[in-house]
Design an enzyme around this catalytic site. Structure first.
Site, PDB file in Angstrom:
ATOM      1  N   HIS A  90      32.167  29.906  50.714  1.00 14.60           N
ATOM      2  CA  HIS A  90      31.937  31.163  50.851  1.00 14.60           C
ATOM      3  C   HIS A  90      31.210  32.122  49.486  1.00 14.60           C
ATOM      4  O   HIS A  90      31.334  30.955  48.401  1.00 14.60           O
ATOM      5  CB  HIS A  90      33.051  31.517  50.811  1.00 14.60           C
ATOM      6  CG  HIS A  90      34.131  31.853  49.809  1.00 14.60           C
ATOM      7  ND1 HIS A  90      34.070  32.403  48.127  1.00 14.60           N
ATOM      8  CD2 HIS A  90      35.240  30.956  49.451  1.00 14.60           C
ATOM      9  CE1 HIS A  90      35.214  32.218  47.729  1.00 14.60           C
ATOM     10  NE2 HIS A  90      35.943  31.623  48.428  1.00 14.60           N
TER      11      HIS A  90
ATOM     12  N   LYS B 127      28.672  39.505  55.642  1.00 15.46           N
ATOM     13  CA  LYS B 127      29.170  39.371  54.395  1.00 15.46           C
ATOM     14  C   LYS B 127      29.687  38.321  54.181  1.00 15.46           C
ATOM     15  O   LYS B 127      30.135  37.264  54.313  1.00 15.46           O
ATOM     16  CB  LYS B 127      30.185  40.221  54.709  1.00 15.46           C
ATOM     17  CG  LYS B 127      31.481  40.402  53.231  1.00 15.46           C
ATOM     18  CD  LYS B 127      31.079  41.926  52.232  1.00 15.46           C
ATOM     19  CE  LYS B 127      31.203  42.311  51.662  1.00 15.46           C
ATOM     20  NZ  LYS B 127      31.027  43.013  50.874  1.00 15.46           N
TER      21      LYS B 127
ATOM     22  N   HIS C 121      33.733  21.889  39.842  1.00 16.93           N
ATOM     23  CA  HIS C 121      33.363  22.842  40.513  1.00 16.93           C
ATOM     24  C   HIS C 121      34.428  24.129  39.399  1.00 16.93           C
ATOM     25  O   HIS C 121      34.029  25.632  39.157  1.00 16.93           O
ATOM     26  CB  HIS C 121      35.114  23.625  41.786  1.00 16.93           C
ATOM     27  CG  HIS C 121      34.687  25.137  42.098  1.00 16.93           C
ATOM     28  ND1 HIS C 121      34.374  25.841  43.608  1.00 16.93           N
ATOM     29  CD2 HIS C 121      35.865  26.259  42.041  1.00 16.93           C
ATOM     30  CE1 HIS C 121      34.846  26.280  43.218  1.00 16.93           C
ATOM     31  NE2 HIS C 121      35.744  27.437  42.770  1.00 16.93           N
TER      32      HIS C 121
ATOM     33  N   GLY D  23      45.294  32.332  41.985  1.00 20.79           N
ATOM     34  CA  GLY D  23      44.638  32.788  43.132  1.00 20.79           C
ATOM     35  C   GLY D  23      44.859  32.950  44.378  1.00 20.79           C
ATOM     36  O   GLY D  23      45.053  33.934  45.659  1.00 20.79           O
TER      37      GLY D  23
ATOM     38  N   ASP E 105      32.457  32.547  43.130  1.00 22.48           N
ATOM     39  CA  ASP E 105      31.917  31.153  44.214  1.00 22.48           C
ATOM     40  C   ASP E 105      30.365  31.858  43.611  1.00 22.48           C
ATOM     41  O   ASP E 105      29.318  30.283  43.106  1.00 22.48           O
ATOM     42  CB  ASP E 105      31.904  30.310  45.309  1.00 22.48           C
ATOM     43  CG  ASP E 105      33.647  29.862  45.080  1.00 22.48           C
ATOM     44  OD1 ASP E 105      34.022  29.950  43.574  1.00 22.48           O
ATOM     45  OD2 ASP E 105      34.253  29.570  45.459  1.00 22.48           O
TER      46      ASP E 105
ATOM     47  N   ARG F 272      29.747  43.562  41.211  1.00 20.52           N
ATOM     48  CA  ARG F 272      29.513  45.011  41.380  1.00 20.52           C
ATOM     49  C   ARG F 272      28.150  45.703  41.303  1.00 20.52           C
ATOM     50  O   ARG F 272      27.621  44.764  41.245  1.00 20.52           O
ATOM     51  CB  ARG F 272      30.007  45.634  39.967  1.00 20.52           C
ATOM     52  CG  ARG F 272      31.559  44.297  39.669  1.00 20.52           C
ATOM     53  CD  ARG F 272      32.710  45.981  40.826  1.00 20.52           C
ATOM     54  NE  ARG F 272      33.883  44.789  40.176  1.00 20.52           N
ATOM     55  CZ  ARG F 272      34.699  44.474  40.973  1.00 20.52           C
ATOM     56  NH1 ARG F 272      34.681  45.129  42.551  1.00 20.52           N
ATOM     57  NH2 ARG F 272      35.865  44.272  40.884  1.00 20.52           N
TER      58      ARG F 272
ATOM     59  N   ARG G 120      41.415  53.994  47.812  1.00 16.16           N
ATOM     60  CA  ARG G 120      40.642  52.925  47.207  1.00 16.16           C
ATOM     61  C   ARG G 120      40.113  53.967  45.797  1.00 16.16           C
ATOM     62  O   ARG G 120      38.607  55.079  46.021  1.00 16.16           O
ATOM     63  CB  ARG G 120      39.094  52.688  47.788  1.00 16.16           C
ATOM     64  CG  ARG G 120      40.175  51.397  49.386  1.00 16.16           C
ATOM     65  CD  ARG G 120      39.992  50.245  48.958  1.00 16.16           C
ATOM     66  NE  ARG G 120      38.366  49.598  48.404  1.00 16.16           N
ATOM     67  CZ  ARG G 120      37.807  49.279  48.884  1.00 16.16           C
ATOM     68  NH1 ARG G 120      37.829  48.957  50.475  1.00 16.16           N
ATOM     69  NH2 ARG G 120      36.425  48.640  48.951  1.00 16.16           N
TER      70      ARG G 120
END
Length: 611
Positions: free
Chosen positions: A11, A36, A131, A185, A337, A425, A456
């Site tokens: 992703h 997305k 990773h 996570g 990622d 962001r 939110r």
């Protein structure tokens, strides 16, 4: 030396390009495809990076992939064998995909790269990093520190779910790792799933929901699910989870522990869900604080670097900073990622090739994260005109003055400027901005512009020089990854009736002089704006301060719910016309909603509602 980093196939695929150790370009594929969390090979992002450097792919010295597929496949097989015969259904679904595609990713990468350059010898140019090495490299090497402790935390890479290390100059040593299935996570994602949000994208919703609740379930989590050690390492009781071999994050035993099945996405949020969010947030903060205290003691380092998806938990980051065990902390803005693409390239340059690392007096090596495509005014004008837009072209001074006036008048604007940000962001170039002093703006933006959940919160952008006057923070926070409270003198005293409110009832009670960016617990996710990295946004905030006395604006990503942040002027115009935004600035081109074709506005609005 030119090194291209790539993340893909899981992703948030992305590409990043270094030239002699300097970050020239980086972009996430979703911005181009409008899909997305796009996981496909980053064709568009790669093409952009090459275009930004003005080079063909064959002139790149190395292409580096951000993890090692064979190690990941080893973990998959060993996990299924350990849990057999449970999980056969999931195994049957996963293995054919691995055998067909993921196991042979080197060949797949060869095939994709040959679409850009057919005659290149990719066997000699293609490298792979682990990773968490990619995450750690993305955290340390662009940081402003000569030496720092490094902590990475995410769901899972190959085997590692967390790593701690130490960076010095161009050396980065991983000291120890925590391995799958024990993962902070994945624990947070389990509660994301259980509270009805989407895993890998809804975790920040849980963080935003947490202040509406009380951590009533925190001890239940600590007593039953996680065995947390004093140094922050932990063991998760897998009998409560289904993520190792199943198709869900949690199971029936998890449901029984918390007294109900998982919330469905369309189910009404109630106080219990808010308390669950508060509880997992509190547990996460405790884990992170124990980890960072232990890391400070073990390494003696004064500075800390963070990356991995958990490093996007800005509430926990703020508590680490205030805990004071490290003098300074720096967080990779593309901590997930996508940032692995950048980390892979940096690891190859500094670790594999041993090239020097230069630390100077700049904010950091990320150029403010403004590493994506830009559009000049002539190009934007042609694109907007073709879309049917009506606009005026202003000079720099007139643009800043007009925008500051409209913001002070209570208008919400799209602000599309310069190079696109790298990371999740918007930092003042692909942003929706508004007056932080407005009592109604938080609700209006959520419901009429972003089309998202009313609870939110929104982040404040503040001039760096004024940050400590408005927030309990006198540190750089350029990437909106630290949370701190509004200072006491700016807070509003609440009545006894207001203090007695629970849950979502708290939402519409103004808590400070800047209610649009003050969360229900008086906190704010702060972006400090620096003239060195974004002079135009800094100039706008300065003009707004001169007009109103307030150097704080609402800054949220320029998109609507479920869509990536806008990439092109056409994307910006579509979002502007389909929402209740009042105006749009694309470079020096200024668009006012009332000047646009009403039929066009209706068409775009209907398209968003159908979506």
């Amino acid at each position: 030396m030119r090194i291209l980093g790539i993340s893909a196939f899981y992703h948030d695929s992305a590409a990043a390009l270094l030239v002699d150790g300097r970050i020239v370009a980086a972009a996430q594929e979703e911005r181009f495809t409008r899909k997305k969390h796009d996981s496909g090979f980053p064709h568009h992002a790669l093409a952009y990076c090459l275009e930004a450097a003005g080079i063909p792919l064959e002139s790149v010295d190395y292409v580096v992939f951000y993890d090692k597929p064979f190690l990941k496949f080893e973990r998959l097989l060993e996990t299924y064998l350990a849990f057999a015969p449970n999980g056969f259904r999931s195994f049957r679904m996963a293995v054919p995909l691995w055998l067909r595609e993921k196991l042979f990713q080197k060949r797949l990468l060869h095939d994709e790269l040959k679409k850009f350059s057919r005659d290149c010898d990719w066997d000699s140019k293609l490298l792979f990093t682990e990773h968490h090495q990619s995450h750690a490299a993305s955290a340390f090497f662009p940081s402003p520190f000569e030496e720092a402790a490094v902590l990475t935390m995410d769901g899972v890479g190959e085997w590692a779910t967390m790593s701690v290390g130490l960076g010095r100059s161009n050396d980065l040593t991983i000291l120890k790792e925590l391995h799958f299935p024990h993962s902070l996570g994945l624990l947070y994602s389990a509660f994301t799933y259980y509270t009805g949000f989407k895993v890998n994208s809804g975790e920040y919703k849980v963080m935003g929901l947490a202040p509406y609740g009380e951590p009533k379930f925190a001890q239940l989590i600590l007593d039953n699910i996680i065995d947390l050690k004093p140094d922050g390492t932990f063991w998760l009781d897998q009998s409560y989870f289904d993520y190792c071999t199943g198709l869900r994050m949690t199971n029936d035993k998890f449901d029984r522990l918390f007294g109900a099945p998982a919330r469905q996405p369309d189910e009404l949020l109630i106080q219990r869900h808010m308390d669950l969010a508060a509880s997992i947030q509190a547990v996460t903060e405790e884990v992170v604080l124990r980890l960072t205290r232990s890391l400070a003691s073990e390494t003696g380092a004064e500075n800390l670097c963070l990356a991995g998806g958990v490093a996007l938990n800005c509430v926990a980051n703020g508590k680490v900073l205030r805990d004071g065990k490290f003098k300074r902390i720096w967080i990779q803005p593309a901590a997930g990622d996508a940032g692995g693409a950048l980390g892979a390239a940096l690891a190859a340059y500094h670790i594999y090739k041993g090239e020097r690392r230069e630390v100077d007096n700049r904010l950091d090596g990320m150029n403010g994260a403004y590493l994506g495509p830009a559009f000049d005014d002539d190009d934007s004008a042609g694109r907007l005109a073709a879309a049917g837009a009506r606009f005026a072209r202003l000079d720099d001074g007139a643009l800043i003055a007009r925008t500051a006036d409209d913001l002070a008048d209570g208008k919400a604007l799209g602000w599309f400027q310069g190079r696109m940000e790298f990371g999740p962001r918007a930092l003042g170039n692909r942003s929706i901005i508004a007056d932080g002093r407005s009592r109604d703006m938080q609700s209006a933006l959520n419901l009429k512009v972003k089309y998202r959940e009313s609870f939110r919160p929104f982040a404040p952008a503040v001039l760096r020089s004024d940050a400590a006057e408005w927030f309990d923070l006198d540190d750089d926070s350029p990437y909106m990854l630290l949370v701190a409270d509004v200072v006491k003198r700016r807070q509003r005293s609440m009545t006894a009736a207001e203090q007695a409110l629970f849950g979502i009832e708290k939402l519409n009670v103004p808590r400070s002089e800047i209610p649009a960016v003050t969360h229900v617990d008086y906190s704010a996710r702060i972006q400090t704006v620096h003239a060195e990295t974004n002079p135009r946004f800094h100039a706008l905030l300065s003009a707004f301060k001169a007009k109103t006395g307030c150097p704080v604006l609402v800054n949220t990503s320029f998109n609507v719910r479920g869509e990536p942040i806008v990439h092109t002027p056409e994307d910006a115009f579509r979002c502007f016309m389909g929402t209740e935004l009042d105006a749009l600035a694309v470079g020096n081109l200024y668009l006012v909603k009332g000047d646009q074709d009403p039929a066009l506005k209706r068409d775009y609005k209907n398209a968003f509602e159908l979506d």
